[in-house]
Write a protein that holds these residues in place. Structure first.
Motif, PDB file in Angstrom:
ATOM      1  N   UNK A  94      -6.569   2.751  -8.501  1.00 36.58           N
ATOM      2  CA  UNK A  94      -7.385   2.283  -7.370  1.00 36.58           C
ATOM      3  C   UNK A  94      -8.263   3.394  -6.820  1.00 36.58           C
ATOM      4  N   UNK A  95      -9.476   3.006  -6.451  1.00 40.75           N
ATOM      5  CA  UNK A  95     -10.364   3.858  -5.666  1.00 40.75           C
ATOM      6  C   UNK A  95     -10.436   3.265  -4.266  1.00 40.75           C
ATOM      7  N   UNK A 146       0.841  -1.189   0.000  1.00 42.35           N
ATOM      8  CA  UNK A 146       0.000   0.000   0.000  1.00 42.35           C
ATOM      9  C   UNK A 146       0.887   1.254   0.000  1.00 42.35           C
ATOM     10  N   UNK A 147       0.245   2.419  -0.107  1.00 45.23           N
ATOM     11  CA  UNK A 147       0.988   3.685  -0.174  1.00 45.23           C
ATOM     12  C   UNK A 147       1.790   3.960   1.087  1.00 45.23           C
ATOM     13  N   UNK A 198       3.413   6.677  -4.055  1.00 42.36           N
ATOM     14  CA  UNK A 198       3.338   7.527  -2.857  1.00 42.36           C
ATOM     15  C   UNK A 198       2.343   8.664  -3.045  1.00 42.36           C
ATOM     16  N   UNK A 199       1.686   9.046  -1.955  1.00 38.63           N
ATOM     17  CA  UNK A 199       0.668  10.086  -2.015  1.00 38.63           C
ATOM     18  C   UNK A 199       1.256  11.492  -1.999  1.00 38.63           C
ATOM     19  N   UNK A 259      -3.487   5.467  -6.493  1.00 38.75           N
ATOM     20  CA  UNK A 259      -4.769   5.848  -5.917  1.00 38.75           C
ATOM     21  C   UNK A 259      -5.267   7.103  -6.632  1.00 38.75           C
ATOM     22  N   UNK A 260      -6.503   7.041  -7.157  1.00 38.20           N
ATOM     23  CA  UNK A 260      -7.082   8.224  -7.816  1.00 38.20           C
ATOM     24  C   UNK A 260      -8.313   8.740  -7.077  1.00 38.20           C
ATOM     25  N   UNK A 261      -8.714   8.048  -6.005  1.00 36.27           N
ATOM     26  CA  UNK A 261      -9.814   8.542  -5.163  1.00 36.27           C
ATOM     27  C   UNK A 261      -9.692   7.937  -3.767  1.00 36.27           C
ATOM     28  N   UNK A 262     -10.090   8.738  -2.774  1.00 35.37           N
ATOM     29  CA  UNK A 262     -10.213   8.212  -1.423  1.00 35.37           C
ATOM     30  C   UNK A 262     -10.062   9.275  -0.360  1.00 35.37           C
TER      31      UNK A 262
END
Length: 732
Positions: A689-690, A559-560, A584-585, A603-606
């Motif tokens: 990923x959302x 995960x990130x 990484x975010x 990740x493109x949403x959350x």
């Protein structure tokens, strides 16, 4: 009581003055930050000349000096700066580097052989498996997460022979170190870059239902007291801790000297008299509290998991008007000075195992007014601001001699310089280029090459992570969704329905993994793998080591929170054989373009987690009922942050170490890149990923349909509010 001969008292230094204060007060080792890559970017820190001087001085006194390289590095920094930055310190004999980034870890391991690697507390090492993994990778020491108990430390000590370093005094972060994005997402100042703005110390109103907020303006529900463990030192050492770490590189030399001196006193008493006679004087407790406190002090997490007694609830800091005695440490030396007419003056000086001899001039026969021995002694004892003081100086001389004072001074200076050289020589290194792989990543000037995964025109496969059954049910029917990440209880529901034949399913392990694995957890995971489950979503090092231990590392998606900021980190995990990592975010679009994105999911949403904490807002303010739920925090800008109680981290109800519960604090606004489709696709990610966390089924479906409409069907963004996070601005 164990043999504590090798126990180390480790003090902080944010400036050269603090370094001297630490050494003078009795520290066995000092950790400092240089001009770059340290987790206290706002400390005074050390320039190159000062740091080289500190390494030299530490070794003269037979002490150690560690350098913090405990931030996450971007590609250009690692490829163009890190080698040249470290080389002079490595050759000067730097004892160790403290590292967070696995890319930095890999780089130093390959290019600077022999330099000890200490795994920073920023790595969030929470258990014996993670520690064992780091041992296998070449770490010589682990700086454990501050949240660990004495029992957990004992288990880690039994599992691995490498050294355990633990914080015993100073500030406590509300979040697990290395797992906080709050300062970064709110203000662009990243704790992973040493620039934390400490939003946890600010006031917040709280609510159980998200509507009726209470609390005075000065209420700081995320502000912890400082830690003071002077009373439980015997128990900490008995748990296997060998390095006692004092926090405080941002504090003044007087603080460093005072705190170090008190811990030196009691560590010595403990080693001399044993635990049975160990007792702390009240005046010393009071001194530590008076020199600095934040709402009092506590003994940290060593004996309790969390609770209101650990909280300050205000951000009032008390700094006493105490001026501790700052002493400069002097090494005792012994000398033999021989002065006879017709021969050169000969001075032999020794310190510890080093002995040097110098000579100069020719001693003359004095026909009148010979030099008295007292005059010669007074001149030779003028050691001034050097690192030495005489323990004994034996002068052998004829009664009728003369020697110029200038020669005496030159002899003394030359002898001390050569003695310093003899004392520090064993520490120094010469980097043999045959020992390390010389690549375009080593010296400065390495070229940054953009590496891509997909062509940039294809739509990468879309994955979804869910926390609840209702969320998963809302997205399961969409054929565009290739796979789902699900916690244990949700996975059980869908495996029982046979969904593994329709979608890729991955078991989401806890955000924070501590303690024993619940009975039957791994056995059930093995059954699910046989039934078609694809693999695991890994959020921390302890989880990864657990899965690797069971032979499933090739099924891991990082995960990130398992940071891969640079290509060296990507390579580290690729060599481990994992399935893929998560971007990484905190990297912006440009930085992601220059990162190796093959094998990366984005990740493109959350709702992004801004903190993971062992503390519990609900327990501390409203009481604990061991039931998962949510508390809301509202800041001075009327932004509301949900704090979710994860009471059963392993998601097996009524089992699974509920004492290792944690809070997930999420950002007030969801992150989303609905209008950045073209730019996202140009990054060449393997998949997208959302993340669904606190959304209900209705909102989950609405968000999913909006993103599917944009990314798969060429639609346009709606009116929903999103933050782009760091995609544009990046992190300092």
């Amino acid at each position: 009581m164990k043999n504590h001969q090798k126990i180390e008292l480790l003090a902080p230094a944010g400036s050269y003055e603090s370094f001297e204060a630490a050494i003078g007060a009795g520290a066995d080792a000092v950790y400092v930050g240089g001009a770059a890559f340290g987790a206290r970017a706002y400390a005074k820190n050390f320039g190159q000349e000062e740091l080289l001087r500190a390494i030299h001085t530490a070794h003269v006194h037979h002490k150690k000096l560690y350098l913090t390289v405990n931030t996450l590095l971007k590609n250009r920094e690692l490829k163009e700066q890190l080698y040249d930055y470290l080389l002079p310190y490595y050759e000067a004999g730097l004892d160790a580097v403290i590292v967070q980034d696995f890319g930095v870890f890999r780089f130093i391991r390959e290019h600077f052989p022999g330099l000890h690697l200490h795994a920073s507390t920023q790595m969030t090492v929470t258990g014996p498996r993670g520690m064992k993994f780091l041992e296998e990778q070449g770490a010589s020491r682990v700086v454990t997460a501050r949240e660990l108990s004495l029992l957990e430390l004992k288990e880690m000590h039994r599992t691995s022979p490498i050294e355990i370093e633990a914080f015993v005094h100073g500030a406590l972060c509300y979040s697990y170190s290395g797992q906080c994005l709050m300062s970064s997402l709110l203000g662009g100042r990243s704790g992973n870059r040493g620039r934390c703005a400490q939003p946890c110390r600010l006031s917040y109103h709280t609510s159980m239902d998200g509507r009726r907020f209470k609390g005075k303006n000065e209420m700081c529900p995320l502000s912890l007291k400082d830690i003071c463990t002077i009373d439980i030192l015997p128990e900490i050492l008995d748990a296997g801790v060998m390095s006692l770490k004092i926090e405080g590189r941002m504090k003044q030399p007087g603080y460093t000297a005072g705190v170090t001196a008190v811990y030196r006193k009691y560590l010595d008493l403990l080693q001399q008299n044993g635990a049975e006679q160990y007792q702390v004087e009240e005046q010393d407790r009071r001194f530590l509290l008076d020199i600095f406190s934040r709402g009092g002090s506590c003994s940290g997490y060593f004996k309790q998991h969390n609770g209101p007694s650990m909280m300050a609830f205000t951000n009032e800091k008390k700094t006493g008007e105490i001026s501790p005695d700052i002493r400069k440490r002097k090494e005792k030396i012994n000398g033999n000075f021989i002065l006879f007419p017709g021969s050169p003056a000969i001075l032999e000086v020794s310190c510890r195992d080093a002995t040097i001899t110098v000579s100069a001039g020719e001693v003359q026969y004095a026909r009148s007014q010979p030099m008295e021995k007292l005059r010669i002694r007074q001149q030779m004892e003028k050691l001034g601001n050097t690192e030495f003081e005489w323990e004994n100086l034996d002068i052998q001389m004829d009664d009728q001699i003369f020697i110029p004072v200038k020669v005496l001074n030159e002899l003394r200076r030359e002898a001390l310089l050569k003695l310093e050289d003899a004392l520090t020589m064993p520490y120094r290194r010469t980097l043999d280029t045959d020992e390390c792989e010389k690549t375009d990543q080593m010296p400065s000037g390495g070229k940054i090459i953009r590496k891509k995964g997909l062509s940039g025109r294809e739509i990468p496969p879309l994955y979804v992570s869910c926390e609840t059954v209702s969320q998963a049910e809302a997205v399961m029917e969409y054929e565009e969704i290739q796979g789902l990440y699900l916690p244990f209880d949700v996975m059980k529901t869908f495996m029982d329905r046979g969904v593994a034949q329709e979608k890729e399913l991955y078991l989401s392990l806890p955000h924070m993994t501590r303690g024993a694995v619940p009975e039957g957890y791994l056995e059930q995971a093995a059954i699910w793998l046989e039934q078609g489950m694809k693999g695991f979503l890994i959020r921390n090092l302890e989880s990864y080591a657990l899965i690797k231990e069971n032979g499933w590392k090739e099924r891991c998606v990082l995960d990130h929170s398992m940071y891969t900021w640079n290509d060296e980190a990507v390579t580290f995990w690729r060599e481990e054989g994992i399935l893929k990592n998560t971007a990484p975010l905190e990297l912006n679009e440009k930085e992601l373009l220059h990162r190796d994105n093959k094998g990366t999911e984005m990740v493109i949403y959350g709702y992004l987690p801004v903190m993971i904490s062992a503390q519990c807002v609900r327990k501390n303010l409203y009481g604990c009922d061991a039931a998962e739920g949510c508390i809301f925090l509202k800041d001075r800008y009327e932004k509301v942050f949900p704090a979710v109680c994860c009471c059963h981290p392993w998601k097996i109800k009524n089992t699974g170490n509920p004492e290792y519960c944690y809070n997930m604090i999420y950002n007030s606004v969801p992150f989303g890149l609905p209008g950045e489709k073209t730019r996202v696709l140009a990054l060449g990610m393997q998949s997208l990923r959302l993340m669904f966390t606190i959304e209900d089924a209705k909102e989950t479906k609405e968000v999913l349909e909006e993103f599917l409409n944009i990314y798969h069907h060429g639609g346009t963004p709606g009116q929903r509010e999103f933050t782009k996070g760091h995609f544009k601005r990046g992190a300092e």
